[in-house]
Write an enzyme that holds these catalytic residues in place. Structure first.
Site, PDB file in Angstrom:
ATOM      1  N   LYS A  18       0.838  -1.216   0.000  1.00  0.00           N
ATOM      2  CA  LYS A  18       0.000   0.000   0.000  1.00  0.00           C
ATOM      3  C   LYS A  18       0.866   1.256   0.000  1.00  0.00           C
ATOM      4  CE  LYS A  18      -2.354  -0.823   3.796  1.00  0.00           C
ATOM      5  NZ  LYS A  18      -1.628  -2.035   4.238  1.00  0.00           N
ATOM      6  N   ARG A  93      -9.311   1.200   8.935  1.00  0.00           N
ATOM      7  CA  ARG A  93      -8.926  -0.166   9.293  1.00  0.00           C
ATOM      8  C   ARG A  93      -9.975  -0.836  10.166  1.00  0.00           C
ATOM      9  NH1 ARG A  93      -2.726   0.730   8.921  1.00  0.00           N
ATOM     10  NH2 ARG A  93      -1.873  -1.337   9.166  1.00  0.00           N
ATOM     11  N   ARG A 132      11.517  -7.540   5.427  1.00  0.00           N
ATOM     12  CA  ARG A 132      11.592  -6.114   5.108  1.00  0.00           C
ATOM     13  C   ARG A 132      12.641  -5.413   5.973  1.00  0.00           C
ATOM     14  NH1 ARG A 132       6.071  -2.654   4.968  1.00  0.00           N
ATOM     15  NH2 ARG A 132       6.017  -2.981   7.214  1.00  0.00           N
ATOM     16  N   ARG A 165      11.822  -2.642  11.099  1.00  0.00           N
ATOM     17  CA  ARG A 165      10.783  -1.960  11.878  1.00  0.00           C
ATOM     18  C   ARG A 165      10.490  -2.803  13.100  1.00  0.00           C
ATOM     19  NH1 ARG A 165       5.604  -0.103   8.362  1.00  0.00           N
ATOM     20  NH2 ARG A 165       4.517  -0.988  10.153  1.00  0.00           N
ATOM     21  N   ARG A 176      -0.395  -8.536  13.904  1.00  0.00           N
ATOM     22  CA  ARG A 176      -0.926  -7.519  12.983  1.00  0.00           C
ATOM     23  C   ARG A 176      -1.828  -8.169  11.927  1.00  0.00           C
ATOM     24  NH1 ARG A 176       4.394  -5.037  10.856  1.00  0.00           N
ATOM     25  NH2 ARG A 176       3.060  -3.682   9.609  1.00  0.00           N
TER      26      ARG A 176
END
Ligand code: AMP
Length: 225
Positions: A18, A93, A132, A165, A176
């Site tokens: 996104k 969300r 990531r 992160r 999540r």
């Protein structure tokens, strides 16, 4: 396609792309990309009161409470640069956020132009998120397998150190994704009912996915105002 206004929402689980696609859409349509995750991370970095509330939820892989998030978006959408369109990345969300967004649009005599749901398989989302990495200095995103740096741990662009992160470790990622399934995934049905939803395959390279989004938007409801 840039002569009209674009008020867009990007839906999809964390790690689906996104942020990357939001940036491209923002450039193409000259509209701001509004990423609630980015705004919260910035608030944490700046040690603002909102940041200190958000950080406990973010670190636990949970959603920040609706009242905080809705208030934040309300303020951001009232800014002058958001009057001719925006791309929301990471908002709404929850059902409550979606209805609050509708109410905000309604109050301003505006409406959404399209909701793009980017889809990839759950295993691929997990692979993307846990691999990531980002540059601590310039924030450029990498992936250990699919987009590695030339030198391990060193940003290609600015030689800054790569970090993960804090919420991209596997245990937090699983939380999540669970939050996403329970609270956010049902929004696809919500926007499907209003005819705004366009589903796009999130596999492939960045340009390929972007072209799919543009094609999907061409088939979105055409407004004259
Ligand atoms: P993201 O970068 O979009 O994955 O967001 C990172 C984290 O910020 C999420 O795991 C949540 O804790 C928080 N967050 C971002 N957007 C929202 C939202 N719309 N509602 C509640 N929490 C959010």
């Amino acid at each position: 396609m840039s002569a009209r206004t674009w008020r867009l929402v990007l839906l999809g689980p964390p790690g689906v792309g996104k942020g990357t696609q939001g940036k491209l859409l923002a450039q193409a349509f000259r509209i701001p990309q509004i990423g609630t995750g980015d705004i919260f991370r910035n608030a944490v970095k700046e040690r603002t009161p909102m940041g200190s509330v958000a950080t406990t939820y973010m670190d636990a892989g949970k959603l920040v409470p609706d009242d905080v998030t809705i208030g934040l978006i309300e303020e951001r959408l009232a800014a002058p640069d958001a009057q001719n369109g925006f791309v929301l990345d990471g908002f709404p969300r929850t059902a409550q956020q979606a209805t609050a967004l509708d109410a905000m649009m309604h109050r301003n005599n505006q409406q959404l132009d399209g909701v793009i749901e980017i889809k990839v398989e759950p295993d691929e989302v997990l692979r993307r998120l846990t691999g990531r990495r980002l540059c601590a200095v310039c924030q450029t995103l990498y992936h250990l397998e699919s987009a590695p740096t030339r030198l391990p741990g060193v940003c290609d662009r600015c030689a800054g150190p790569l970090i993960q992160r804090p919420d991209d470790d596997k245990a937090t990622v699983l939380k999540r994704l669970d939050e996403y399934q329970r609270k956010t995934a049902p929004l696809a049905e919500y926007y499907g009912r209003s005819g705004l939803l366009r589903v796009v395959d999130g596999n492939g390279d960045v340009d390929e996915i972007f072209n799919r989004i543009i094609t999907a938007l061409k088939t979105s409801v055409v407004r004259t105002a």
